[in-house]
Design a protein around this motif. Sequence first.
Motif, short mmCIF file in Angstrom:
data_model
loop_
_atom_site.label_atom_id
_atom_site.label_comp_id
_atom_site.label_asym_id
_atom_site.label_seq_id
_atom_site.Cartn_x
_atom_site.Cartn_y
_atom_site.Cartn_z
N THR A 32 0.85 -1.18 0.00
CA THR A 32 0.00 0.00 0.00
C THR A 32 0.89 1.24 0.00
O THR A 32 2.11 1.17 0.12
CB THR A 32 -0.88 0.01 1.26
N LYS A 33 0.27 2.42 -0.09
CA LYS A 33 1.05 3.66 -0.05
C LYS A 33 1.78 3.79 1.28
O LYS A 33 2.92 4.25 1.35
CB LYS A 33 0.13 4.85 -0.27
N ALA A 34 1.11 3.36 2.35
CA ALA A 34 1.75 3.44 3.66
C ALA A 34 2.96 2.55 3.72
O ALA A 34 4.01 2.91 4.25
CB ALA A 34 0.75 3.08 4.76
N GLU A 35 2.83 1.31 3.16
CA GLU A 35 3.95 0.39 3.17
C GLU A 35 5.11 0.91 2.34
O GLU A 35 6.28 0.75 2.68
CB GLU A 35 3.50 -0.98 2.68
N ALA A 36 4.79 1.50 1.19
CA ALA A 36 5.84 2.00 0.31
C ALA A 36 6.67 3.07 1.00
O ALA A 36 7.86 3.23 0.74
CB ALA A 36 5.23 2.53 -0.98
N ALA A 37 6.04 3.82 1.89
CA ALA A 37 6.74 4.88 2.60
C ALA A 37 7.39 4.39 3.89
O ALA A 37 8.12 5.14 4.53
CB ALA A 37 5.76 6.00 2.91
N ALA A 38 7.12 3.13 4.28
CA ALA A 38 7.61 2.61 5.55
C ALA A 38 9.10 2.32 5.46
O ALA A 38 9.69 2.24 4.39
CB ALA A 38 6.84 1.36 5.93
N PRO A 71 5.15 -1.46 12.23
CA PRO A 71 4.17 -1.77 11.19
C PRO A 71 4.57 -1.17 9.85
O PRO A 71 4.97 0.00 9.77
CB PRO A 71 2.88 -1.14 11.73
N GLY A 72 4.48 -1.98 8.81
CA GLY A 72 4.86 -1.55 7.48
C GLY A 72 6.31 -1.77 7.13
O GLY A 72 6.70 -1.57 5.98
N SER A 73 7.13 -2.21 8.09
CA SER A 73 8.56 -2.44 7.81
C SER A 73 8.75 -3.65 6.91
O SER A 73 8.07 -4.68 7.05
CB SER A 73 9.32 -2.67 9.12
N THR A 74 9.72 -3.56 6.01
CA THR A 74 10.17 -4.69 5.21
C THR A 74 11.63 -4.96 5.55
O THR A 74 12.46 -4.05 5.47
CB THR A 74 10.03 -4.41 3.71
N ILE A 75 11.92 -6.17 5.93
CA ILE A 75 13.29 -6.58 6.24
C ILE A 75 13.76 -7.48 5.12
O ILE A 75 13.24 -8.59 4.93
CB ILE A 75 13.38 -7.31 7.59
N TYR A 76 14.72 -7.00 4.34
CA TYR A 76 15.31 -7.80 3.27
C TYR A 76 16.48 -8.59 3.84
O TYR A 76 17.39 -8.02 4.45
CB TYR A 76 15.80 -6.90 2.13
N ALA A 94 -3.45 -2.86 9.92
CA ALA A 94 -4.17 -2.64 8.65
C ALA A 94 -3.84 -1.29 8.03
O ALA A 94 -3.85 -1.16 6.80
CB ALA A 94 -5.68 -2.77 8.90
N GLN A 95 -3.56 -0.30 8.84
CA GLN A 95 -3.33 1.03 8.31
C GLN A 95 -1.94 1.17 7.69
O GLN A 95 -1.78 1.71 6.59
CB GLN A 95 -3.52 2.08 9.42
N GLN A 96 -0.91 0.71 8.38
CA GLN A 96 0.46 0.88 7.92
C GLN A 96 1.01 -0.34 7.18
O GLN A 96 2.00 -0.22 6.46
CB GLN A 96 1.36 1.20 9.12
N GLY A 97 0.40 -1.48 7.37
CA GLY A 97 0.80 -2.67 6.64
C GLY A 97 1.51 -3.70 7.49
O GLY A 97 1.72 -3.53 8.70
N ILE A 133 1.81 -10.23 9.56
CA ILE A 133 3.18 -10.71 9.40
C ILE A 133 3.27 -11.45 8.08
O ILE A 133 2.40 -12.28 7.76
CB ILE A 133 3.61 -11.64 10.55
N THR A 134 4.34 -11.21 7.31
CA THR A 134 4.60 -11.96 6.08
C THR A 134 6.01 -12.52 6.13
O THR A 134 6.97 -11.80 6.42
CB THR A 134 4.46 -11.05 4.84
N ILE A 135 6.13 -13.83 5.86
CA ILE A 135 7.42 -14.51 5.73
C ILE A 135 7.48 -15.04 4.30
O ILE A 135 6.68 -15.90 3.92
CB ILE A 135 7.58 -15.67 6.73
N ASP A 136 8.44 -14.55 3.51
CA ASP A 136 8.42 -14.82 2.07
C ASP A 136 9.81 -15.17 1.56
O ASP A 136 10.75 -14.39 1.70
CB ASP A 136 7.89 -13.57 1.34
N GLY A 137 9.94 -16.37 0.98
CA GLY A 137 11.14 -16.70 0.20
C GLY A 137 12.33 -17.18 0.99
O GLY A 137 13.45 -17.16 0.47
N LEU A 138 12.14 -17.67 2.22
CA LEU A 138 13.25 -18.18 3.01
C LEU A 138 13.42 -19.68 2.79
O LEU A 138 12.45 -20.39 2.54
CB LEU A 138 13.03 -17.91 4.49
N GLU A 139 14.64 -20.15 2.92
CA GLU A 139 14.90 -21.59 3.04
C GLU A 139 15.18 -21.88 4.50
O GLU A 139 16.00 -21.19 5.14
CB GLU A 139 16.09 -22.01 2.18
#
Length: 522
Positions: A32-38, A71-76, A94-97, A133-139
């Motif tokens: 979302t826009k909020a996530e993109a700015a997080a 909320p809304g953070s992405t950890i690469y 829900a608001q920030q992602g 919470i999203t967990i994506d692409g880990l082995e």
Amino acid sequence: MFKQIALCTIMFGWISGWGGTISYESLTMQPTKAEAAATTYYVATNGDDRANGTLTAPWKTLQHAANQAQPGSTIYVRGGVYRQQLHITRSGNAQQGAITFTRYKQEQPILDGTGLAVDGLQGMVGIDNASYITIDGLEIRNYATSQSGHVPAGISVIGAGGTIRLLNNHIHHIANTANPQGEELSGRDAHGIAVYGTKAPAALHHLTISGNELDHLVLGSSESIALNGNVTDFEVTNNRVHDNDNIGIDAIGFEGTAPDSAYDAVRNGRIVGNTVFNITSNRNPSYGRNLPNNSNGAAGIYVDGGRNIVIERNRSYSNDIGIEIASEHKGKSTSGITARSNVVYNNRYTGIGIGGYDTERGLATDCIIMNNTLVGNDTLSNEPGNGAGQLLIQYGTSRNVIQNNILSASATGVLIYNEYSSNGNRLDYNLYDTPGGADEAWWTWKGIVYENLSAFQKASKQEQHARFANPLFRNAKAGDYRLRPGSPAIDSGLIDTKRIGTLDMAGQPRVSGKAVNRGAYE
């Protein structure tokens, strides 16, 4: 007859420590826009937790990132091997992602559990009473114990919370190798993914498990993907589950996982588009030391105590049992399960089983088995007339509807096996076939064997629109069970729009014009 042990033995009191195809893109979180700015953070094997978490100054541990995330953070997570665990207790919203852990570009981060301790039910990635919470692409690999009563998992989700997505992870070599004394190895358990709703009325809800691969798991009496207790509104889609020593996908109730029995059942969900194969309890000592190495008790997809669940467009093959709809708890009913448009083949014991496996088990009621293609299951014996067939109707089944299926027997010729007289089910519009033709076909109904379709119809007062004919598969030897032109299954099924669903196994519209096929494909 078939006798399972209790397959789901992890009780709430054990939990300690941390407490045809659907498009993957449709289930992957869009920012979302909020996530993109997080805030965006990075973790790398050569990082430093005293750094600022940027791409050029990454952190070293996933746990430090989890402790800082908002909320809304992405950890690469950069590529490499991390011998560390991740415990998530902070939530997105829900608001920030969501708070998202994902791999960086095409790099592959590996969480390796070699030598790490297991305390109770504990995941290499543990989500504890958290939401968004999203967990994506880990082995995730090599998390194991040899101690009875401790349960390693690749990913564990425990407590209550919602909007949790486990996407595109590869989980393998999770194991419990405990060797206690006795005939059965109770307490010898592990999971690939464990979802335990341990609170009430607050549930684990709106959970998505999609695009994951789970393989080479040593599970004991537990499951590759387990949803247990107060879990509702879930999707388990497009996963590959294979080469594990017990059940592939399981939706469980009545085990006391949730503290209030009114909420203690997995419900209101979908198991769709999964591929499950080479799931077997053979040589699994948790099925009893004194059993020969052919217990054949593990289902590819199993509902044990769940309710209101759709099992649709899955491919389940070379398992002990393709799909099982049952209840292991006496007096308790699995109900409202719809199994439709699945392809189920070459499973050892039976294709689809429904009902309790003996008179001390529970019930299966108000379920739908419709438009499935069952081929060549029941491979344990080549002796004509001796086997559990394509459809196994067990104890305590009532008000179930079984229609529009193709049942093509193995060399045994057994199509339906039902030894119990307490059977109030309705069968019609099914298409039957055997390799040996009509002279080598068997239906066992309420304990009596019938050797032709007309005798079965007359005695059972079922199947008034059934047919016995070659379904004309395109290439059965290659596992292609689509229909050739001229198939008797084409346009000969019962149109029941409330039950058959909108899509067939290949993702094509289920109803074409005013007609519907029998089997999984239009």
